[in-house]
Design a protein around this motif. Sequence first.
Motif, short mmCIF file in Angstrom:
data_model
loop_
_atom_site.label_atom_id
_atom_site.label_comp_id
_atom_site.label_asym_id
_atom_site.label_seq_id
_atom_site.Cartn_x
_atom_site.Cartn_y
_atom_site.Cartn_z
N LYS A 116 0.87 -1.18 0.00
CA LYS A 116 0.00 0.00 0.00
C LYS A 116 0.91 1.23 0.00
O LYS A 116 1.24 1.78 1.06
N ALA A 117 1.35 1.61 -1.18
CA ALA A 117 2.27 2.74 -1.32
C ALA A 117 2.10 3.33 -2.70
O ALA A 117 1.69 2.63 -3.63
N GLY A 118 2.44 4.59 -2.84
CA GLY A 118 2.30 5.28 -4.11
C GLY A 118 3.52 5.14 -4.99
O GLY A 118 4.61 4.81 -4.52
N GLY A 119 3.34 5.41 -6.24
CA GLY A 119 4.30 5.38 -7.33
C GLY A 119 5.75 5.05 -7.06
O GLY A 119 6.15 3.90 -7.17
N ALA A 120 6.54 6.06 -6.72
CA ALA A 120 7.98 5.88 -6.58
C ALA A 120 8.30 4.96 -5.40
O ALA A 120 9.23 4.16 -5.48
N MET A 121 7.54 5.05 -4.32
CA MET A 121 7.78 4.19 -3.16
C MET A 121 7.48 2.74 -3.50
O MET A 121 8.20 1.83 -3.09
N ARG A 122 6.44 2.51 -4.28
CA ARG A 122 6.06 1.15 -4.66
C ARG A 122 7.19 0.45 -5.42
O ARG A 122 7.49 -0.72 -5.16
N ALA A 123 7.82 1.15 -6.33
CA ALA A 123 8.92 0.56 -7.11
C ALA A 123 10.06 0.13 -6.20
O ALA A 123 10.65 -0.95 -6.39
N VAL A 124 10.38 0.93 -5.19
CA VAL A 124 11.46 0.59 -4.26
C VAL A 124 11.09 -0.64 -3.44
O VAL A 124 11.89 -1.57 -3.30
N PHE A 125 9.86 -0.68 -2.91
CA PHE A 125 9.44 -1.83 -2.09
C PHE A 125 9.43 -3.11 -2.90
O PHE A 125 9.90 -4.15 -2.44
N GLU A 126 8.90 -3.05 -4.13
CA GLU A 126 8.83 -4.26 -4.95
C GLU A 126 10.23 -4.74 -5.33
O GLU A 126 10.49 -5.94 -5.36
N SER A 127 11.14 -3.83 -5.62
CA SER A 127 12.50 -4.21 -5.96
C SER A 127 13.24 -4.80 -4.76
O SER A 127 14.09 -5.67 -4.91
N ALA A 128 12.91 -4.33 -3.56
CA ALA A 128 13.56 -4.82 -2.35
C ALA A 128 12.97 -6.16 -1.90
O ALA A 128 13.56 -6.84 -1.06
N GLY A 129 11.81 -6.53 -2.41
CA GLY A 129 11.19 -7.78 -2.02
C GLY A 129 10.21 -7.65 -0.87
O GLY A 129 9.80 -8.65 -0.29
N VAL A 130 9.81 -6.42 -0.55
CA VAL A 130 8.82 -6.20 0.50
C VAL A 130 7.44 -6.37 -0.14
O VAL A 130 7.09 -5.65 -1.06
N GLN A 131 6.68 -7.36 0.34
CA GLN A 131 5.39 -7.65 -0.27
C GLN A 131 4.21 -7.13 0.54
O GLN A 131 3.11 -6.99 0.00
N ASN A 132 4.41 -6.87 1.83
CA ASN A 132 3.34 -6.38 2.70
C ASN A 132 3.83 -5.19 3.49
O ASN A 132 4.67 -5.34 4.38
N VAL A 133 3.32 -4.01 3.17
CA VAL A 133 3.75 -2.80 3.86
C VAL A 133 2.69 -1.72 3.69
O VAL A 133 1.99 -1.68 2.67
N LEU A 134 2.55 -0.89 4.71
CA LEU A 134 1.69 0.28 4.63
C LEU A 134 2.61 1.49 4.59
O LEU A 134 3.47 1.63 5.47
N ALA A 135 2.46 2.35 3.59
CA ALA A 135 3.37 3.49 3.46
C ALA A 135 2.61 4.72 3.03
O ALA A 135 1.60 4.64 2.33
N LYS A 136 3.13 5.86 3.46
CA LYS A 136 2.51 7.14 3.11
C LYS A 136 3.61 8.13 2.80
O LYS A 136 4.60 8.22 3.53
N SER A 137 3.46 8.87 1.71
CA SER A 137 4.42 9.93 1.41
C SER A 137 3.76 11.26 1.75
O SER A 137 2.61 11.50 1.41
#
Length: 177
Positions: A116-137
């Motif tokens: 649950k993260a927006g654009g640029a943050m989502r790309a970082v989480f997916e590349s790092a292998g984080v599959q479950n996270v709540l994030a807010k920018s």
Amino acid sequence: MIETTMANSNVKRVKTSDLELKDRLVAINRVTKVTKGGRHFRFAAIVVVGDENGVVGYGLGKANEVTAAIAKGVEDAKKNLVKVPVINTTIPHEQVARFGGAEVFMKPAAPGTGVKAGGAMRAVFESAGVQNVLAKSKGSSNPHNLVKATIEALTEMRDAYTVAGLRGIPMSKVFNG
């Protein structure tokens, strides 16, 4: 393969030699220079690479063509890889970080939540292998600063094993006391 830098003891640099990295394009910026001969376009691409197993990095590439800018961004990202803690497909604890005008807040999520993260943050989480996270920018939505703030927040995180090692105590005492 992993070395720790002197400035921040949490940052673990990673060599690209034996990793299978996947790249994700975050943003492309077209810059126009107007001359008497006409308009001259250049492109800047910000790219995130990772092995989807705790290793992630970002890079910026600039060139006259989009494909060349992306390729340069990928090469730059491979030079800036860091190891981040990923425990059970999520992050170990809540974290806040700032870079420029961008501020990010992230916290662990239960399995099945997703990213649950927006654009640029989502790309970082997916590349790092984080599959479950709540994030807010919060603040600026500039993709450059968001990517840098997200990676800064991830590198500041410590898992329980690291904390136990730093304190010189067994794992059972980290949680109990």
